[in-house]
Design a protein around this motif. Structure first.
Motif, short mmCIF file in Angstrom:
data_model
loop_
_atom_site.label_atom_id
_atom_site.label_comp_id
_atom_site.label_asym_id
_atom_site.label_seq_id
_atom_site.Cartn_x
_atom_site.Cartn_y
_atom_site.Cartn_z
N MET A 60 -16.71 52.68 -16.15
CA MET A 60 -15.48 53.20 -15.55
C MET A 60 -14.38 52.14 -15.55
O MET A 60 -13.24 52.41 -15.93
CB MET A 60 -15.76 53.67 -14.12
CG MET A 60 -14.50 54.08 -13.36
SD MET A 60 -14.81 54.49 -11.62
CE MET A 60 -15.67 56.03 -11.80
N ARG A 97 -16.03 54.07 -4.56
CA ARG A 97 -16.21 55.44 -4.07
C ARG A 97 -17.29 56.16 -4.85
O ARG A 97 -18.01 57.00 -4.30
CB ARG A 97 -14.89 56.22 -4.15
CG ARG A 97 -13.88 55.85 -3.08
CD ARG A 97 -12.80 56.92 -2.97
NE ARG A 97 -12.04 57.09 -4.20
CZ ARG A 97 -10.93 56.40 -4.49
NH1 ARG A 97 -10.47 55.51 -3.64
NH2 ARG A 97 -10.29 56.61 -5.62
N LEU A 98 -17.40 55.86 -6.12
CA LEU A 98 -18.45 56.46 -6.94
C LEU A 98 -19.83 56.14 -6.35
O LEU A 98 -20.70 57.01 -6.26
CB LEU A 98 -18.36 55.92 -8.38
CG LEU A 98 -19.51 56.31 -9.32
CD1 LEU A 98 -19.38 57.76 -9.74
CD2 LEU A 98 -19.50 55.42 -10.56
N GLU A 145 -22.58 52.62 -14.73
CA GLU A 145 -21.47 53.57 -14.72
C GLU A 145 -20.20 52.93 -14.17
O GLU A 145 -19.09 53.22 -14.64
CB GLU A 145 -21.85 54.80 -13.88
CG GLU A 145 -20.87 55.94 -14.03
CD GLU A 145 -21.44 57.28 -13.59
OE1 GLU A 145 -20.65 58.23 -13.48
OE2 GLU A 145 -22.66 57.36 -13.36
N ARG A 195 -11.91 53.09 -6.64
CA ARG A 195 -12.49 54.30 -7.26
C ARG A 195 -13.95 54.06 -7.63
O ARG A 195 -14.81 54.92 -7.42
CB ARG A 195 -11.70 54.71 -8.51
CG ARG A 195 -10.36 55.35 -8.25
CD ARG A 195 -9.71 55.78 -9.55
NE ARG A 195 -10.51 56.76 -10.27
CZ ARG A 195 -11.11 56.55 -11.44
NH1 ARG A 195 -11.02 55.38 -12.04
NH2 ARG A 195 -11.81 57.50 -12.01
N ALA A 196 -14.22 52.89 -8.18
CA ALA A 196 -15.59 52.56 -8.58
C ALA A 196 -16.50 52.48 -7.35
O ALA A 196 -17.65 52.95 -7.38
CB ALA A 196 -15.61 51.24 -9.35
N ASP A 249 -20.24 58.06 -2.98
CA ASP A 249 -20.48 59.49 -3.21
C ASP A 249 -21.89 59.75 -3.71
O ASP A 249 -22.50 60.78 -3.38
CB ASP A 249 -19.46 60.04 -4.20
CG ASP A 249 -18.07 60.15 -3.61
OD1 ASP A 249 -17.94 60.08 -2.38
OD2 ASP A 249 -17.10 60.28 -4.39
N HIS A 250 -22.42 58.82 -4.50
CA HIS A 250 -23.80 59.00 -4.98
C HIS A 250 -24.77 58.98 -3.80
O HIS A 250 -25.66 59.82 -3.72
CB HIS A 250 -24.17 57.90 -5.97
CG HIS A 250 -25.64 57.89 -6.29
ND1 HIS A 250 -26.22 58.80 -7.15
CD2 HIS A 250 -26.65 57.11 -5.85
CE1 HIS A 250 -27.52 58.59 -7.23
NE2 HIS A 250 -27.81 57.56 -6.45
#
Length: 269
Positions: A69, A106-107, A65, A103-104, A110-111
Motif C-alpha cells: 500500500m 487503519r488497515l 499488504e 491509512r496503513a 480494521d483487520h
C-alpha cells in the motif's frame, strides 16, 4: 487482507489460537493444530515454521499488504507509472505521506476488528505467554520501520529527517496499539472514530511549525496534539477520544534516564 488470507491459512491460524486458548500454548502440539485445521503436518510446516509463527501469521500478511500500500505512493511508483508500468493504484502526486501512514495503520486496525473472535483470543493468549509478548514487540517494531522508511523517502527535505520520521511512525503505532487494546477489552465499542481523531491530532502536530532557530517558541497551534524539540529530540503528544494521552519521545543515542524523564515531563507540561 481477505484476498491473501487463504482458507487453509485461516483454518490453521484460527484452529491454533483456539487450541492454545483451551489447552495452553505449551501443551498443544503441531500435530493437534494440523488435525484441527485439516492439513497434514508437512503442509503446516510449509506454511509456518513453528507454533509461534502461526500465532503471528496474520501479521506477516498484513505487513506485506502495508508495504504494498505504501509503495503505491513512493517516488518509484511515479517512475513506474511514467514508464508505462502503472502500479495497482495510480500514483497521486498530491498524496500526503502522513495520511498514507495512517491509512496503513487503519488497515491493521480494521483487520483485527474484522477477525473479532480470533483477535480477542490472541490478545488473551499473549497475556499468558511471555515469549509471545516478546514476539509481539518485534512485530510492532517492524511496522514502525516500514512507516519510518516510507516517510524518509516521501516527505519534503525539511520534514524527512530520521528523527522526525521515527517520531511520527512511533506515534502512529503507539496510538493504534493503545486504541486497539481498548477495543480488545471492550469489543462492543466502535472505536474507529477515536482512532481517526487521534490520527488527525498526530497529522496536525506533524505539520506544525518547527521551533525558531534562536530558541523562540513556534506559533501556537489550536491542535490538542503538540510536537516540540530540537534536531536531537522530538516529542509527540496525542489525545484520544477517551481523554487519555499518549506520549512518544525520540532521543539521540546516549540519552540517559534523566533525559527521557525530562522529555516526557516537558511534553506533558
Amino acid at each position: 487482507m481477505t484476498a491473501v488470507r487463504t482458507h487453509t491459512h485461516a483454518q490453521a491460524v484460527d484452529a491454533a489460537i483456539d487450541l492454545f486458548s483451551r489447552q495452553g500454548y505449551e501443551q498443544t502440539t503441531v500435530e493437534e493444530i494440523a488435525d484441527a485445521a485439516r492439513v497434514s503436518r508437512a503442509t503446516f510446516f510449509r506454511r509456518f515454521r513453528s507454533k509461534e509463527d502461526v500465532v503471528f501469521a496474520d501479521h506477516e500478511l498484513l505487513l506485506e499488504e502495508v508495504v504494498v500500500m505504501l509503495a503505491e505512493t513512493r517516488p518509484e511508483a511515479r517512475a513506474s507509472e511514467e514508464s508505462g508500468r502503472a502500479p495497482e493504484r495510480a500514483w497521486d502526486p498530491t498524496a500526503d505521506p502522513y495520511l498514507e501512514v495512517c491509512r496503513a495503520a487503519r488497515l491493521v486496525f480494521d483487520h483485527h476488528v474484522g477477525q473479532r473472535e480470533t483477535s480477542i483470543a490472541r490478545h488473551q493468549l499473549l497475556q499468558q505467554v511471555p515469549a509471545l509478548r516478546d514476539r509481539e514487540l518485534v512485530t510492532t517494531h517492524r511496522y514502525e520501520r516500514a512507516f519510518t522508511a516510507y516517510l524518509r523517502d516521501t516527505l519534503p527535505p525539511d520534514r524527512s529527517t530520521t528523527t522526525m520520521s521515527i517520531a511520527f511512525a512511533a506515534s502512529v503505532v503507539a496510538v493504534h496499539n493503545a486504541i486497539l487494546r481498548r477495543w480488545l477489552r471492550n469489543p462492543h465499542l466502535d472505536l474507529r472514530p477515536d482512532l481517526e481523531e487521534a490520527f488527525a491530532d498526530l497529522r496536525r502536530a506533524a505539520v506544525a511549525p518547527f521551533p525558531h532557530p534562536d530558541g523562540e517558541p513556534a506559533a501556537p497551534s489550536s491542535s490538542p496534539a503538540d510536537t516540540s524539540g530540537t534536531a536531537d529530540e522530538s516529542r509527540t503528544v496525542a489525545t484520544g477520544g477517551d481523554g487519555k494521552r499518549v506520549v512518544v519521545t525520540v532521543l539521540e543515542p546516549g540519552a540517559g534516564p534523566d533525559d527521557v524523564a525530562r522529555a516526557v515531563r516537558d511534553a506533558l507540561a
